[in-house]
Motif scaffolding. Structure first.
Motif, PDB file in Angstrom:
ATOM      1  N   VAL A 146       0.839  -1.206   0.000  1.00 23.87           N
ATOM      2  CA  VAL A 146       0.000   0.000   0.000  1.00 23.87           C
ATOM      3  C   VAL A 146       0.870   1.251   0.000  1.00 23.87           C
ATOM      4  N   ARG A 147       2.016   1.184   0.702  1.00 24.68           N
ATOM      5  CA  ARG A 147       2.944   2.316   0.735  1.00 24.68           C
ATOM      6  C   ARG A 147       3.507   2.591  -0.663  1.00 24.68           C
ATOM      7  N   THR A 148       3.952   1.526  -1.343  1.00 23.52           N
ATOM      8  CA  THR A 148       4.472   1.680  -2.696  1.00 23.52           C
ATOM      9  C   THR A 148       3.382   2.142  -3.648  1.00 23.52           C
ATOM     10  N   ASP A 149       2.187   1.573  -3.486  1.00 18.69           N
ATOM     11  CA  ASP A 149       1.054   1.964  -4.320  1.00 18.69           C
ATOM     12  C   ASP A 149       0.749   3.454  -4.173  1.00 18.69           C
ATOM     13  N   PHE A 150       0.951   3.992  -2.969  1.00 21.09           N
ATOM     14  CA  PHE A 150       0.651   5.406  -2.737  1.00 21.09           C
ATOM     15  C   PHE A 150       1.462   6.300  -3.672  1.00 21.09           C
ATOM     16  N   ILE A 151       2.741   5.989  -3.835  1.00 22.53           N
ATOM     17  CA  ILE A 151       3.594   6.812  -4.697  1.00 22.53           C
ATOM     18  C   ILE A 151       3.166   6.671  -6.152  1.00 22.53           C
ATOM     19  N   LEU A 152       2.944   5.423  -6.589  1.00 24.28           N
ATOM     20  CA  LEU A 152       2.523   5.194  -7.970  1.00 24.28           C
ATOM     21  C   LEU A 152       1.146   5.811  -8.223  1.00 24.28           C
ATOM     22  N   SER A 153       0.254   5.705  -7.243  1.00 23.26           N
ATOM     23  CA  SER A 153      -1.084   6.296  -7.378  1.00 23.26           C
ATOM     24  C   SER A 153      -1.002   7.817  -7.456  1.00 23.26           C
ATOM     25  N   ALA A 154      -0.104   8.407  -6.672  1.00 21.31           N
ATOM     26  CA  ALA A 154       0.059   9.861  -6.712  1.00 21.31           C
ATOM     27  C   ALA A 154       0.512  10.308  -8.091  1.00 21.31           C
ATOM     28  N   GLU A 155       1.413   9.529  -8.699  1.00 19.27           N
ATOM     29  CA  GLU A 155       1.874   9.859 -10.052  1.00 19.27           C
ATOM     30  C   GLU A 155       0.725   9.730 -11.062  1.00 19.27           C
ATOM     31  N   ILE A 156      -0.056   8.666 -10.935  1.00 16.08           N
ATOM     32  CA  ILE A 156      -1.199   8.463 -11.828  1.00 16.08           C
ATOM     33  C   ILE A 156      -2.193   9.610 -11.701  1.00 16.08           C
ATOM     34  N   MET A 157      -2.511   9.982 -10.477  1.00 15.31           N
ATOM     35  CA  MET A 157      -3.499  11.046 -10.249  1.00 15.31           C
ATOM     36  C   MET A 157      -2.962  12.397 -10.692  1.00 15.31           C
ATOM     37  N   ALA A 158      -1.651  12.621 -10.526  1.00 18.32           N
ATOM     38  CA  ALA A 158      -1.058  13.881 -10.986  1.00 18.32           C
ATOM     39  C   ALA A 158      -1.140  13.988 -12.502  1.00 18.32           C
ATOM     40  N   ILE A 159      -0.870  12.877 -13.193  1.00 24.77           N
ATOM     41  CA  ILE A 159      -0.978  12.861 -14.653  1.00 24.77           C
ATOM     42  C   ILE A 159      -2.419  13.124 -15.079  1.00 24.77           C
ATOM     43  N   ALA A 160      -3.370  12.483 -14.378  1.00 22.21           N
ATOM     44  CA  ALA A 160      -4.786  12.664 -14.699  1.00 22.21           C
ATOM     45  C   ALA A 160      -5.213  14.116 -14.467  1.00 22.21           C
ATOM     46  N   LEU A 161      -4.767  14.704 -13.357  1.00 23.55           N
ATOM     47  CA  LEU A 161      -5.134  16.084 -13.058  1.00 23.55           C
ATOM     48  C   LEU A 161      -4.556  17.040 -14.095  1.00 23.55           C
ATOM     49  N   ASN A 162      -3.321  16.796 -14.490  1.00 25.51           N
ATOM     50  CA  ASN A 162      -2.692  17.645 -15.508  1.00 25.51           C
ATOM     51  C   ASN A 162      -3.437  17.558 -16.831  1.00 25.51           C
ATOM     52  N   GLU A 163      -3.914  16.352 -17.149  1.00 25.89           N
ATOM     53  CA  GLU A 163      -4.642  16.154 -18.403  1.00 25.89           C
ATOM     54  C   GLU A 163      -5.989  16.873 -18.386  1.00 25.89           C
ATOM     55  N   VAL A 164      -6.726  16.760 -17.271  1.00 28.33           N
ATOM     56  CA  VAL A 164      -8.046  17.377 -17.218  1.00 28.33           C
ATOM     57  C   VAL A 164      -7.935  18.897 -17.168  1.00 28.33           C
ATOM     58  N   LYS A 165      -6.835  19.415 -16.623  1.00 29.65           N
ATOM     59  CA  LYS A 165      -6.649  20.864 -16.599  1.00 29.65           C
ATOM     60  C   LYS A 165      -6.376  21.422 -17.991  1.00 29.65           C
TER      61      LYS A 165
END
Length: 301
Positions: A146-165
């Motif tokens: 879950v700790r490792t997933d948090f970092i990868l998930s943060a990257e995924i969500m950052a990419i998604a947020l950048n795309e929607v913006k």
């Protein structure tokens, strides 16, 4: 029909059209964001199986389910509101925070590499079995995943947020809806595939017991091939930690290694960027591991 009722029906129809358009916008933006984050999603899928290796078959799917729930909590409960808040109030802080997360991935990846290279005392089969069967071991593996997933998930969500913006028309509600949709769809996809991978040997064993000769041969092939596949995924997962972590840090400093060789797009540019980012990730991770081990040794002394 009374004019008031007609006007009300017209308003309802208009609202329905707007709602339908909003749903289409969310779906389209989520699709684009998901495709942009595909590389990190693949890395996430490759990293997770190593946290389930060694457990008895009856514990594999429950452990994956626990990690998947932790991943959803990471994405929706923690990362989504934090990402939206930072994007609105402190947009400059997103990159440094991602870089700290990238450093953690580099640390984990480098530590796994050093564990393979450095000689260490082998555990007996009884000790390994006792460790794997212990509740503490399961808890530690789930927390680590879950700790490792948090970092990868943060990257995924950052990419998604950048795309929607990047959309022509956006709002905080559209951004939140897109991030939530991306979180749910990607979590289901990643852990669905992980669950299928770790149960492939059981599927193979079931097929090997059938009367059909072709099914038996295919099943035996699955059973024999699974240890090699899991070893391969373990190597890919470690490499993914170093590549993603190193890439987050390198790109955070505004560096794009492929461009040093005149490469801007295409498969070769991706390979060069990933390779050099992985080397940087290993170097950064090894430095952090060295500092961590010295600090731990001083603490014990």
């Amino acid at each position: 029909m009374p004019s008031g009722l007609a006007a009300l029906l017209d308003d309802i129809a208009t609202i329905a059209k707007v709602a339908a358009a909003s749903v289409d916008d969310v779906a389209a933006a989520a699709g684009k964001a998901g495709s942009k984050a595909a590389g990190v999603v693949i890395d996430d899928t490759a990293v997770t199986p190593q946290y389930v290796t060694g457990f008895t078959p009856d514990r594999e799917l429950p452990i994956i389910w626990r990690i998947a729930k932790g991943s959803l909590v990471n994405k929706i409960i923690i990362i989504l509101p934090v990402a939206l808040s930072l994007s609105f109030f402190l947009p400059w802080a997103i990159t440094p925070l991602l870089m700290l997360g990238g450093a953690f991935l580099c640390f984990e990846g480098a530590e796994k590499v050093l564990e393979k290279l450095m000689p260490h005392e082998e555990e007996t089969l009884a000790e390994e079995f006792a460790e794997v069967c212990s509740k503490t071991h399961e808890e530690n593996m789930v927390k680590g995943a879950v700790r490792t997933d948090f970092i990868l998930s943060a990257e995924i969500m950052a990419i998604a947020l950048n795309e929607v913006k990047g959309l022509a028309e956006t709002s905080i509600w559209l951004e939140a809806a897109v991030l939530a949709l991306v979180a749910v769809v990607i979590t289901i996809a990643v852990y669905g595939v992980v669950g299928f991978i770790v149960k492939m040997d059981d599927i193979g064993l079931h097929m090997a017991q059938r009367e059909n000769g072709a099914a038996q041969a295919f099943g035996r092939g699955l059973v024999k091939g699974m240890p090699k596949l899991m070893t391969f995924l373990s190597v890919v997962g470690t490499a993914a930690m170093l590549w993603v972590g190193g890439q987050i840090i390198v790109h955070g400093f505004g560096l794009h290694p492929a461009e040093w060789f005149g490469l801007h797009e295409g498969a070769l540019a991706w390979i060069v960027d990933a390779g050099l980012s992985g080397v940087a990730g290993l170097a950064i991770g090894a430095a952090i591991v060295g500092v961590h081990h010295r600090w731990a040794a001083r603490k014990k002394a």
